[in-house]
Design a protein around this motif. Structure first.
Motif, short mmCIF file in Angstrom:
data_model
loop_
_atom_site.label_atom_id
_atom_site.label_comp_id
_atom_site.label_asym_id
_atom_site.label_seq_id
_atom_site.Cartn_x
_atom_site.Cartn_y
_atom_site.Cartn_z
N ASP A 1 27.01 -52.66 -64.90
CA ASP A 1 26.29 -52.70 -63.55
C ASP A 1 24.94 -53.30 -64.92
N ALA B 1 26.73 -57.46 -65.68
CA ALA B 1 26.62 -58.01 -64.37
C ALA B 1 25.20 -58.57 -64.21
N GLY B 2 24.16 -57.35 -64.27
CA GLY B 2 23.19 -58.07 -63.94
C GLY B 2 22.64 -59.20 -64.47
N VAL C 1 24.21 -61.23 -66.60
CA VAL C 1 25.13 -62.50 -66.36
C VAL C 1 24.26 -63.45 -64.77
N SER C 2 24.35 -62.62 -63.85
CA SER C 2 23.64 -63.18 -62.46
C SER C 2 22.19 -63.60 -63.09
N ARG C 3 20.97 -63.17 -63.34
CA ARG C 3 19.53 -62.98 -63.90
C ARG C 3 19.93 -64.11 -64.64
N ARG D 1 22.34 -66.46 -64.67
CA ARG D 1 22.60 -68.15 -64.27
C ARG D 1 21.25 -68.14 -63.30
N ALA D 2 21.02 -67.41 -62.87
CA ALA D 2 20.78 -68.11 -61.33
C ALA D 2 18.86 -68.22 -62.06
N GLY E 1 32.94 -68.21 -63.70
CA GLY E 1 31.58 -67.74 -62.19
C GLY E 1 30.77 -68.66 -62.07
N ARG F 1 32.02 -57.23 -59.96
CA ARG F 1 30.50 -56.90 -59.40
C ARG F 1 29.97 -58.79 -59.16
N LEU F 2 30.42 -58.96 -59.38
CA LEU F 2 29.63 -60.57 -59.23
C LEU F 2 30.34 -61.85 -57.84
#
Length: 786
Positions: free
Chosen positions: A95, A98-99, A101-103, A105-106, A140, A515-516
Motif C-alpha cells: 500500500d 503503490a501510494g 507511485v500514484s502520488r 506520478r499525479a 503504468g 493496486r494501481l
C-alpha cells in the motif's frame, strides 16, 4: 562380547536441482530445505570457484526477512546507510509503495519516477529484475529510464558512428577457431585475463576461454599483453608484457600507426576501398595540421613504451596476419571513445579487417563468450514494452540528474535536460558499487522524496532505501537462462521455498499493478511456468526458422538443459563487407568504416573530435594532479565475486586482508612509502578515502595501484568520506567520457596511499541494519508535498 544394536539414523532426503548463475551452471544439492552445495555442470571444463559461495548466500543472515520501512523516512530525515528499519506486513508495504507511485506520478508525471536497475540481477530471463521494473513502470504510464551500461557505454554510442553498429562490443567477434588457425601475432590492449571470463550476463554453461587461449599458445601465436598489469595475461600463456602507463593506449596506437604510414607499411588499397576519411586522419598523424607528428618517439614520452619497441611492433604487425583486441576497460576512462576508434583505424591500416584471424575485436578478456563459436541463434529474452514517456538518461549520469534537476547536458549530438526525479524505484543491481564517486552519490541520493528497493540481502543500496521489499533468489523460483554468447540453454528449477517472507519480483509488481489498476496488462494472464514456456518457445521458434530443431519445452524442462549445435563455419567479423562493400554496406553515412565521422564533426565537441586523437585525460600520470596523487588507480573485475555479488560469501571473504579489500602495489612504490605486505593502508584523493590491505606485487607497473571493485560500501557513520571496507568507487571521478557518449570514466583516477595509523574502524558491511519489530505503523510521509 555383547553387541548392542545401534539406532539407525534415518537418511535425510536429498534433492538435486539444475540451475544457473552468471558465473556458471550447476546442480543445487538440497537437504532439509537448505542448499548444502552446488556441483558444477558436467560439461564445464573450468568451472568457477564462485559456485561455492551460493549456499552461504542463499541462507545468509543478511537475507531480508520481510518488508521494512526506514524509520526516518516519514520525517524526511537523510538516508545515511546506518538507519533503523521497522518491519511491516506485505499489505502495508505494498500500500505504501503503490501510494507513493500514484502520488508522485499525479504530482510530477512520468519524469518524477526513475526506474533504476542493472543487468546482472539474474541469469534467468523470466525473473530478470531490470526487465520487470521497466515493464511495471512503462505499463503504468512511463518513467525515466537508463541508456547503455557501465561496462561499454562509451563504445555503445561511438561505434555506430564508425562502424554503423555496436555489435562488435557485445561479444560478436571473430571466432577463436579462426584466430587459432590464421593469426600469427595477437596484440591484446588490456590483456587477456581468464578471471574475467568466469562471468557472462545470462549465465555460463562452458568456460572455454582458457581452452582457446591454450590452443592459441600451442599454435605458436605470438601474444603481446599491453597493460599496466603483467597478470592481465596468465603466466602459462608466455605473453610478452608491454607495461604501458594507464590511459595512454591511444598514444601507443598512434605511434604504431605513424610508423606504418611513414614507412609505407599500411594497406593503402584497403583504406581507399573500405574506409572514409583516412587522408584527413593522416594529416593529423603526420602533424601536417598541428605541427606535432604522432611518431613513436612522441608516443614514448606519453605512454612510457620505448620508441624502438613501438616501431618494431608496428613492423611485425604489418609483416604477418595480426589480430588486435581491446578490453572493455579501455573505454571506461576519460575520452574513452578514443582507444576504440584508434584500434579500428590501426586495424584498417594493417588491412586485415574481414579476413580470417585478422582485424580487431572487443571484449576478449572482459567477459565470457567473446569469440567463442556458437550458432547464430537467439538467446532467452523478455523485452519490456516501450516506455511511453520516452525519457532516459545515460546510465552513468544518475548523480548529475538528482543533483541538477532541469539542468542541461549534451549527449550524442543532442542538448537535453535532466528530469526532476522525486522517486527512485530500484530493483536489481547495486549503484553503491558500480557508480563513481560514492560520496557524491550519497549526497545526490538525499534528493528524492522516496527510494524503493527490491533486494534479497541488506546490501548498501537496500540500506540507503526508504521502503525495502524482500525478493527471492534464483534458487527460490523457476526460470529459463542462457545467453547468445554461450552454447547451452538452461532450465532453472526451484530448489527451495522462499526464505523468510521473500516474494518473486513478478508477484510484487503484479500486486502493485493490481493496486494501481493494471494487473491484467502486467501479467498477461500468465503464471511463472507460462512465462518460462513463452521464453523457451520463442527460442525454439527462432531456431526452427534457421533450420535448427530444438526439443519441446517438456523435454527441455525435464532434462535441464539443451546443447545448441556448433556453427557450420567460423564467423569472421565484417567478412561479408570485405567480400563486397557495395552489396554489404555498413550502416554509416558513407557505407564504409569512418575513420573520420562527419556526424561527430557536426556535433562540435572539443572533447570528442571527428577522428581518433590523443586527448590527455583529466587524471593520468602525466597530469598536474599527479604531483599530489602520484599513483594511477586501476579498478578491475574481482576474481572471487561478480562485481559486488556474493561479497559476504566465503569465497570473497577468504581473499580479504584483515577484513579489507586488497590493493596491489609495485615493490618500489611500497618501499618509497615505508609499507609492508599485509599493512592496512589508507587510499585517498580529494573525493574520498578507503581502507585496504596491501599486497606487494612485482607484476604491477610502477606508479600504478590495483583494486578490485565490489567490496560492499561501508562508510563511517559519523561521515568524513572514509569507506572502511575498501570500495574503490569512493575515489573514482563522476565525469562523462565526453559529451559524445557520457560513459563512465572510472579508470581515470589518481590517488595516494599511506599506512593507517591506530586501530582501524570495524567493518560493519556484513551486519544487518537495526530492525524494529513487526507492528502496525501506518507510515505516512509528513513532509511529502500533496
Amino acid at each position: 562380547m555383547t553387541i548392542t544394536a545401534q539406532a539407525t539414523r534415518p537418511r535425510r532426503p536429498v534433492a538435486r536441482v539444475p540451475s544457473l548463475a552468471h558465473w556458471g551452471a550447476f546442480t543445487a544439492v538440497v537437504t532439509d530445505g537448505r542448499v548444502v552445495r552446488c556441483e558444477p555442470f558436467g560439461h564445464d571444463p573450468t568451472p568457477s570457484p564462485m559456485l561455492a559461495a551460493i549456499p552461504a548466500m542463499v541462507h545468509s543472515p543478511l537475507r531480508i526477512a520481510r518488508p521494512a520501512v526506514r524509520e526516518g523516512w516519514r520525517e524526511g530525515r537523510p538516508r545515511t546507510g546506518h538507519d533503523t528499519f521497522r518491519e511491516v506486513s506485505w499489505d502495508e508495504a505494498l500500500d505504501l509503495v503503490a501510494g507513493e507511485v500514484s502520488r508522485v506520478r499525479a504530482a510530477h508525471g512520468a519524469g518524477g519516477i526513475f526506474g533504476g536497475s542493472y543487468g546482472w540481477s539474474s541469469a534467468g530471463r523470466v525473473h530478470h529484475a531490470r526487465t520487470l521494473v521497466r515493464r511495471f513502470l512503462a505499463l503504468g504510464g512511463g518513467f525515466v529510464d537508463q541508456l547503455a551500461n557501465y561496462s561499454f557505454g562509451a563504445a555503445q554510442f561511438l561505434l555506430p558512428h564508425v562502424l554503423g553498429t555496436f555489435q562488435p562490443v557485445t561479444g560478436r567477434a571473430t571466432d577463436w577457431p579462426s584466430v587459432v588457425a590464421d593469426t600469427r601475432l595477437l596484440i591484446a590492449f588490456g590483456g587477456l585475463a581468464p578471471k574475467n571470463s568466469q562471468v557472462g550476463s545470462g549465465g555460463v554453461g562452458s568456460h572455454d576461454f582458457e581452452t582457446w587461449l591454450r590452443r592459441a599458445r600451442a599454435a605458436g601465436i605470438r601474444i603481446v599483453n599491453v597493460s599496466p598489469l603483467k597478470s592481465d595475461a596468465p603466466d602459462w600463456l608466455d605473453a610478452e608484457w608491454i607495461a604501458i602507463r594507464p590511459n595512454t593506449d591511444v598514444a601507443l596506437m598512434l605511434g604504431l600507426a605513424h610508423t606504418l604510414l611513414t614507412e609505407g607499411r599500411h594497406d593503402a588499397a584497403f583504406l581507399d576501398r573500405y574506409c572514409a576519411g583516412f587522408e584527413t586522419f593522416a594529416d593529423y598523424l603526420t602533424g601536417r595540421r598541428d605541427g606535432t607528428p604522432k611518431s613513436a618517439d612522441w608516443a614514448e614520452h606519453i605512454c612510457g613504451v620505448p620508441a624502438d619497441t613501438i616501431r618494431a611492433l608496428a613492423r611485425d604487425a604489418a609483416a604477418q596476419p595480426t589480430y588486435l583486441t581491446a578490453t572493455w576497460s579501455l573505454q571506461r576512462a576519460h575520452h574513452g571513445e578514443q582507444p576504440y576508434w584508434a584500434l579500428i583505424t590501426l586495424a584498417a591500416m594493417l588491412g586485415g579487417i574481414g579476413l580470417p584471424g585478422q582485424g580487431f575485436g572487443f571484449g576478449h578478456g572482459s567477459i565470457h563468450g567473446t569469440g567463442l563459436p556458437r550458432a547464430a541463434l537467439p538467446g532467452p529474452d523478455l523485452s519490456p514494452p516501450p516506455n511511453p514517456a520516452g525519457l532516459a538518461i545515460p546510465v552513468a549520469r544518475i548523480a548529475d540528474m538528482l543533483l541538477d534537476p532541469g539542468g542541461t547536458y549534451e549527449f550524442n549530438g543532442r542538448r537535453l535536460a535532466y528530469p526532476d526525479v522525486r522517486m527512485v524505484y530500484w530493483a536489481g543491481g547495486n549503484p553503491f558499487h558500480h557508480h563513481q564517486d560514492l560520496n557524491r552519490l550519497r549526497r545526490a541520493w538525499q534528493k528524492p522524496e522516496t527510494v524503493v528497493v527490491h533486494d534479497s540481502w541488506w546490501t548498501p543500496t537496500a540500506r540507503h532505501a526508504d521502503i525495502v521489499l524482500p525478493a527471492t533468489t534464483s534458487l527460490e523460483r523457476n526460470d529459463v537462462g542462457g545467453t547468445s554468447r554461450d552454447r547451452f540453454l538452461f532450465a532453472m528449477h526451484r530448489a527451495i521455498a522462499p526464505v523468510g517472507e521473500a516474494r518473486h519480483d513478478i508477484d510484487i509488481f503484479a500486486a502493485l499493478a493490481g493496486r494501481l489498476g493494471y494487473a491484467d496488462a502486467f501479467t498477461e494472464g500468465r503464471d511463472e511456468m507460462a512465462w518460462c514456456r513463452l521464453v523457451y518457445d520463442r527460442i525454439r521458434d527462432g531456431a526452427a526458422a534457421k533450420g535448427v530443431a530444438l526439443p519441446a519445452f517438456q523435454q527441455f524442462w525435464a532434462e535441464g538443459f539443451v546443447a545448441l549445435p556448433p556453427p557450420e563455419r567460423d564467423f569472421v567479423l565484417f567478412e561479408e563487407f570485405r567480400r563486397d562493400p557495395d552489396v554489404h554496406r555498413l550502416a554509416t553515412p558513407s557505407g564504409k568504416i569512418e575513420i573520420v565521422s562527419a556526424a561527430v564533426a557536426g556535433f562540435g565537441y572539443d572533447d570528442a573530435p571527428p577522428h581518433p586523437a590523443w586527448l590527455p585525460p583529466a587524471e593520468w600520470l602525466g597530469s598536474p594532479a599527479a604531483k599530489r596523487f602520484p599513483l594511477h588507480l586501476i579498478t578491475n573485475q574481482p576474481a572471487r565475486r561478480l562485481h559486488s555479488q556474493t561479497d559476504p560469501g566465503p569465497v570473497s571473504v577468504a581473499g580479504k586482508i584483515s577484513e579489507r579489500e586488497p590493493i596491489r602495489l609495485n615493490p618500489q612504490d611500497a618501499a618509497r612509502r615505508g609499507l609492508s605486505d599485509g599493512d592496512i593502508v589508507r587510499v585517498f584523493n580529494d573525493r574520498g578515502a578507503c581502507l585496504a590491505g596491501l599486497v606487494i606485487d612485482p607484476d604491477v607497473a610502477p606508479g600504478v595501484a590495483v583494486m578490485a571493485t565490489g567490496a560492499w560500501f561501508d562508510p563511517l557513520p559519523e561521515g568524513g568520506g572514509l569507506d572502511v571496507h575498501g570500495n574503490p568507487n569512493v575515489l573514482t571521478p563522476d565525469i562523462g567520457t565526453s559529451r559524445l557518449a557520457q560513459g563512465s570514466s572510472a579508470q581515470s583516477t589518481l590517488v595516494e596511499i599511506e599506512g593507517f595509523v591506530g586501530t582501524p574502524p570495524p567493518v560493519r558491511a556484513f551486519a544487518p541494519p537495526p530492525l524494529a519489530p513487526l507492528a502496525p505503523t501506518a507510515f505516512v510521509r509528513t513532509d511529502a508535498p500533496m
